[in-house]
Scaffold this active site. Structure first.
Site, mmCIF file in Angstrom:
data_model
loop_
_atom_site.group_PDB
_atom_site.id
_atom_site.type_symbol
_atom_site.label_atom_id
_atom_site.label_comp_id
_atom_site.label_asym_id
_atom_site.label_seq_id
_atom_site.Cartn_x
_atom_site.Cartn_y
_atom_site.Cartn_z
ATOM 1 N N CYS A 53 0.994 -1.095 -0.002
ATOM 2 C CA CYS A 53 -0.028 -0.164 0.083
ATOM 3 C C CYS A 53 1.000 1.288 -0.012
ATOM 4 C CB CYS A 53 -0.892 0.157 1.083
ATOM 5 S SG CYS A 53 -1.961 1.493 1.325
ATOM 6 N N CYS A 88 -0.360 4.163 2.303
ATOM 7 C CA CYS A 88 -0.126 3.986 3.524
ATOM 8 C C CYS A 88 1.375 4.248 3.822
ATOM 9 C CB CYS A 88 -0.457 2.485 3.881
ATOM 10 S SG CYS A 88 -2.189 2.107 3.226
ATOM 11 N N ASP A 89 2.095 3.668 2.977
ATOM 12 C CA ASP A 89 3.823 3.434 3.692
ATOM 13 C C ASP A 89 4.801 4.448 2.802
ATOM 14 O OD1 ASP A 89 2.823 1.891 5.479
ATOM 15 O OD2 ASP A 89 3.073 0.303 4.486
#
Ligand SMILES: Cc1cc2nc3c(=O)[nH]c(=O)nc-3n(C[C@H](O)[C@H](O)[C@H](O)COP(=O)(O)OP(=O)(O)OC[C@H]3O[C@@H](n4cnc5c(N)ncnc54)[C@H](O)[C@@H]3O)c2cc1C
Length: 307
Positions: free
Chosen positions: A131, A134-135
Site C-alpha cells: 500500500c 499507507c507507507d
C-alpha cells in the site's frame, strides 16, 4: 438466533461491532483466520485520525476490538466456511457449527496478493508493503522497488516518486496489462526506471529485519544480480474474500461486492463493510467508516422488521 453476525475482525468489522454493540444488538464477530485483519500485518500507522504520534497497526485494531467488547460484542475464533443467504433466518457455518442470524455484515476484506517468497513474508511491515498510500511517506529520499504490470502498479510507482529518489518498476513480462494512459504516465516519469522480463528471487535482509535489497533475475538474459533498495511495494492485485458467498451476494468479475447503495448488498439484511467492497480507497479509516454505516443500516433494518 443472533441479531447481527459480523464476518471479519479488521477495522471494518470491529467498528461495526462497536456500533452494533452500542445499539444493544449483542453482535457476534467471527474473527477469521487473520484476526485483526490487514493492519495486524503492519507496524506504524500514521494516517488514522486521532493519533498525532501514529499508532501500531495491531494496537489500533485491538483497541477497537476492546471498545466493542466493552459494549457487549462477542468474538469467536475461526472462519465462516459456508453461508445460506437465500432464506430467513440466514445461516452461517462458523467452522463446524451453523449459526442463525437476522442480519449479516460482511467485512471480510480483500487480501493483498504477494509474491510468496518466504523472505517477503518475513519483511512485511519492515520495508515490504502492499500500500503506497499507507507507507510511501516512510521512504522519503530512498530507493523504492515496485512489483507489477497493471494499472495499480503504475499508480503506486507514480505516487511513490513523490517520496523516493528513484523507483524501480519490476515486471516479469515484456508487455504490460496497464492501460495506455497509466503506462504512458509512468513511462514519462523520469524517476521511474522500468525493468521488464525480470523476477524477484529473494529479498534481503531477513537477519536485519529490514529491506536492504532484492535479488533479481532477467528472464531473457539469465543475469542474476542484487539491487539495493529500501522499500519494496508489491502491486499485483488483491483477492476479495467472498468465495464463500459466491452465487449469493452479487460481486463484480474480480469478486468485490457490488454495493446497492449505502452498505446494502443485493440481499436485504446482508450488508457490506470495508475493503471487501472498496477497490478504490482501501484505507483503515474508510473501512472503519464503512463498518459504522453497515451497523447503522443493520440496526434500522432490524427495527423496521420489528426486532
Ligand atoms: C502492509 C499493510 C499496511 C497498511 N497500512 C495502512 C496504513 O498505514 N493506513 C491505512 O489507513 N491503511 C493501511 N493499510 C490498509 C488497511 O489495512 C486496510 O484498508 C484495512 O485493514 C481494511 O479493513 P477491512 O476490515 O475492510 O479488511 P481487513 O483488514 O482485510 O480484515 C478482513 C477480516 O476478515 C476476516 N475474514 C476473511 N474471510 C473470512 C471468513 N470467511 N470468515 C470470517 N472472517 C473472515 C479476516 O480474518 C480479517 O479479520 C495497510 C495494509 C497493508 C496490507
Amino acid at each position: 438466533m443472533r441479531n447481527v453476525v459480523i464476518i471479519g475482525s479488521g477495522c471494518a468489522g470491529n467498528t461495526a461491532a462497536v456500533y452494533a454493540a452500542r445499539a444493544n444488538l449483542k453482535p457476534l464477530v467471527v474473527s477469521g483466520h487473520e484476526a485483526g485483519g490487514q493492519l495486524s500485518l503492519t507496524t506504524l500507522v500514521e494516517n488514522f485520525p486521532g493519533f498525532p504520534e501514529g499508532i501500531n497497526g495491531p494496537d489500533l485494531v485491538e483497541n477497537i476490538k476492546k471498545q466493542a467488547e466493552s459494549f457487549g460484542a462477542e468474538y469467536v475464533h475461526g472462519a465462516v466456511l459456508d453461508a445460506e443467504l437465500s432464506a430467513r433466518p440466514f445461516r452461517l457455518k462458523i467452522e463446524g457449527e451453523w449459526t442463525e442470524t437476522r442480519t449479516v455484515i460482511v467485512a471480510s476484506g480483500a487480501s493483498a496478493r504477494w509474491l510468496g517468497l518466504p523472505s517477503e513474508q518475513r519483511l512485511i511491515g519492515h520495508g515490504v508493503s502492499s500500500c503506497a498510500t499507507c507507507d510511501g511517506f516512510f521512504y522519503r529520499g530512498k530507493r523504492i522497488m515496485v512489483i507489477g504490470g497493471g494499472d495499480s502498479a503504475m499508480e503506486e510507482a507514480n505516487f511513490l516518486t513523490r517520496f523516493g529518489q528513484e523507483v524501480l518498476l519490476i515486471h516479469r513480462r515484456d508487455e504490460f496489462r496497464a492501460s495506455k494512459i497509466m503506462l504512458d504516465r509512468a513511462r514519462g516519469n523520469s524517476k521511474i526506471q522500468f525493468l521488464p522480463s525480470t523476477v524477484v528471487e529473494e529479498l534481503h535482509d531477513v537477519s536485519k529485519n529490514l529491506v536492504t535489497g532484492a535479488r533479481l533475475r532477467n528472464l531473457k538474459t539469465g543475469r542474476v544480480w542484487d539491487e539495493p533498495v529500501d522499500g519494496f511495494f508489491v502491486a499485483i492485485g488483491h483477492i476479495p474474500n467472498t468465495a464463500v458467498f459466491k452465487g449469493q451476494i452479487q460481486t463484480d468479475a474480480d469478486g468485490y461486492i457490488i454495493s446497492q447503495g449505502g452498505a446494502r448488498t443485493n440481499i436485504p439484511g446482508v450488508f457490506h463493510a470495508g475493503d471487501v467492497q472498496d477497490r478504490v480507497y482501501r484505507q483503515a479509516i474508510t473501512a472503519a467508516g464503512a463498518g459504522c454505516m453497515a451497523a447503522i443500516e443493520a440496526e434500522r433494518y432490524l427495527e423496521a422488521e420489528g426486532h
